[in-house]
Design a protein around this motif. Structure first.
Motif, short mmCIF file in Angstrom:
data_model
loop_
_atom_site.label_atom_id
_atom_site.label_comp_id
_atom_site.label_asym_id
_atom_site.label_seq_id
_atom_site.Cartn_x
_atom_site.Cartn_y
_atom_site.Cartn_z
N GLN A 161 64.67 -6.42 90.51
CA GLN A 161 64.28 -7.78 90.17
C GLN A 161 63.81 -7.87 88.72
O GLN A 161 63.41 -6.86 88.12
N THR A 162 63.86 -9.06 88.19
CA THR A 162 63.35 -9.30 86.84
C THR A 162 61.92 -8.81 86.73
O THR A 162 61.09 -9.05 87.61
N GLY A 163 61.68 -8.09 85.65
CA GLY A 163 60.36 -7.51 85.44
C GLY A 163 60.19 -6.11 85.97
O GLY A 163 59.19 -5.45 85.70
N GLY A 164 61.16 -5.64 86.72
CA GLY A 164 61.09 -4.31 87.31
C GLY A 164 61.50 -3.22 86.34
O GLY A 164 61.78 -3.47 85.16
N SER A 165 61.54 -2.01 86.85
CA SER A 165 61.83 -0.83 86.03
C SER A 165 62.87 0.05 86.71
O SER A 165 62.98 0.08 87.94
N ASP A 201 67.62 -4.03 68.96
CA ASP A 201 66.53 -5.01 68.90
C ASP A 201 66.24 -5.61 70.28
O ASP A 201 65.08 -5.89 70.61
N SER A 202 67.27 -5.77 71.07
CA SER A 202 67.11 -6.44 72.36
C SER A 202 66.31 -5.63 73.37
O SER A 202 65.82 -6.18 74.36
N VAL A 203 66.17 -4.32 73.15
CA VAL A 203 65.45 -3.47 74.10
C VAL A 203 64.21 -2.84 73.50
O VAL A 203 63.44 -2.19 74.22
N GLN A 204 64.02 -3.00 72.21
CA GLN A 204 62.86 -2.42 71.53
C GLN A 204 61.57 -2.84 72.22
O GLN A 204 61.36 -4.01 72.50
N MET A 223 63.62 2.18 81.54
CA MET A 223 63.80 0.75 81.28
C MET A 223 62.71 -0.03 82.01
O MET A 223 62.64 0.00 83.24
N ASN A 224 61.89 -0.70 81.24
CA ASN A 224 60.80 -1.50 81.80
C ASN A 224 61.01 -2.98 81.47
O ASN A 224 61.77 -3.32 80.57
N ARG A 225 60.32 -3.82 82.21
CA ARG A 225 60.38 -5.27 82.00
C ARG A 225 61.83 -5.74 81.91
O ARG A 225 62.23 -6.45 80.98
N LEU A 226 62.61 -5.33 82.89
CA LEU A 226 64.03 -5.65 82.88
C LEU A 226 64.28 -7.14 83.02
O LEU A 226 63.53 -7.85 83.72
N GLU A 227 65.34 -7.58 82.37
CA GLU A 227 65.73 -8.98 82.35
C GLU A 227 67.16 -9.11 82.85
O GLU A 227 67.93 -8.15 82.78
N PRO A 228 67.55 -10.27 83.36
CA PRO A 228 68.93 -10.45 83.81
C PRO A 228 69.96 -10.09 82.73
O PRO A 228 71.04 -9.60 83.06
N GLU A 229 69.59 -10.31 81.48
CA GLU A 229 70.50 -9.99 80.37
C GLU A 229 70.74 -8.48 80.22
O GLU A 229 71.63 -8.07 79.48
N GLY A 236 79.31 6.25 83.64
CA GLY A 236 78.57 5.00 83.73
C GLY A 236 77.82 4.83 85.03
O GLY A 236 78.21 5.38 86.07
N THR A 237 76.74 4.08 84.96
CA THR A 237 75.97 3.73 86.15
C THR A 237 75.61 2.25 86.06
O THR A 237 75.21 1.76 85.00
N GLN A 238 75.76 1.54 87.16
CA GLN A 238 75.59 0.10 87.18
C GLN A 238 74.11 -0.28 87.30
O GLN A 238 73.40 0.25 88.17
N VAL A 239 73.69 -1.20 86.47
CA VAL A 239 72.36 -1.78 86.56
C VAL A 239 72.52 -3.28 86.75
O VAL A 239 73.19 -3.94 85.97
N ILE A 240 71.89 -3.80 87.80
CA ILE A 240 71.92 -5.23 88.07
C ILE A 240 70.48 -5.73 88.16
O ILE A 240 69.70 -5.21 88.97
N VAL A 241 70.17 -6.72 87.35
CA VAL A 241 68.83 -7.30 87.34
C VAL A 241 68.93 -8.72 87.88
O VAL A 241 69.60 -9.57 87.28
N SER A 242 68.28 -8.95 89.00
CA SER A 242 68.34 -10.27 89.63
C SER A 242 67.21 -11.16 89.13
O SER A 242 66.09 -10.69 88.86
N SER A 243 67.50 -12.44 89.02
CA SER A 243 66.49 -13.38 88.52
C SER A 243 65.68 -13.98 89.65
O SER A 243 65.98 -13.77 90.82
#
Length: 120
Positions: A13-17, A62-65, A83-89, A113-120
């Motif tokens: 989920q959004t905000g997860g790690s 810049d987008s992940v800094q 990866m912390n504070r994940l966003e749908p983007e 590759g490994t798939q990452v899906i961030v739900s809003s």
């Protein structure tokens, strides 16, 4: 020839790690800079983070800094991406890569590759 295998992706989920791992086999990563890249549907593959062979230097898009941290354990032939504070983007397939040189240069090996899906 060095082969790389990523793991640790999933649905969050959004905000997860998540913590991605990249394990090398058939060779050593200890003399190579390592990088993480990602590719979202319909977009080009983009650089996310990089780390020098001895971990003395790191760089980030810049987008992940400030949210993502790259690290490595040469004794385990493994690189990581925390990866912390994940966003749908951030939804994408994440790839690790080994560079030809200690301080970046050409990429000589890619993982599958490994798939990452961030739900809003």
């Amino acid at each position: 020839q060095l082969q790389l295998v990523e793991s640790g992706g999933g649905l969050v989920q959004t905000g997860g790690s998540l913590r991605l791992s990249c394990v090398g086999s058939g060779g050593t990563i200890s003399t190579s800079a390592m990088g993480w890249f990602r590719q979202a549907p319909g977009k080009e593959r983009e650089f996310v983070a990089g780390i020098t062979y001895n971990a003395t230097g790191t760089s980030y898009a810049d987008s992940v800094q400030g949210r993502f941290t790259i690290s490595r354990e040469n004794a385990k032939n493994t690189a990581y991406l925390q990866m912390n504070r994940l966003e749908p983007e951030d939804t994408a397939v994440y790839y690790c890569a080994a560079y030809a040189d200690k301080y970046y240069g050409l990429i000589t090996s890619w993982g599958q590759g490994t798939q990452v899906i961030v739900s809003s």
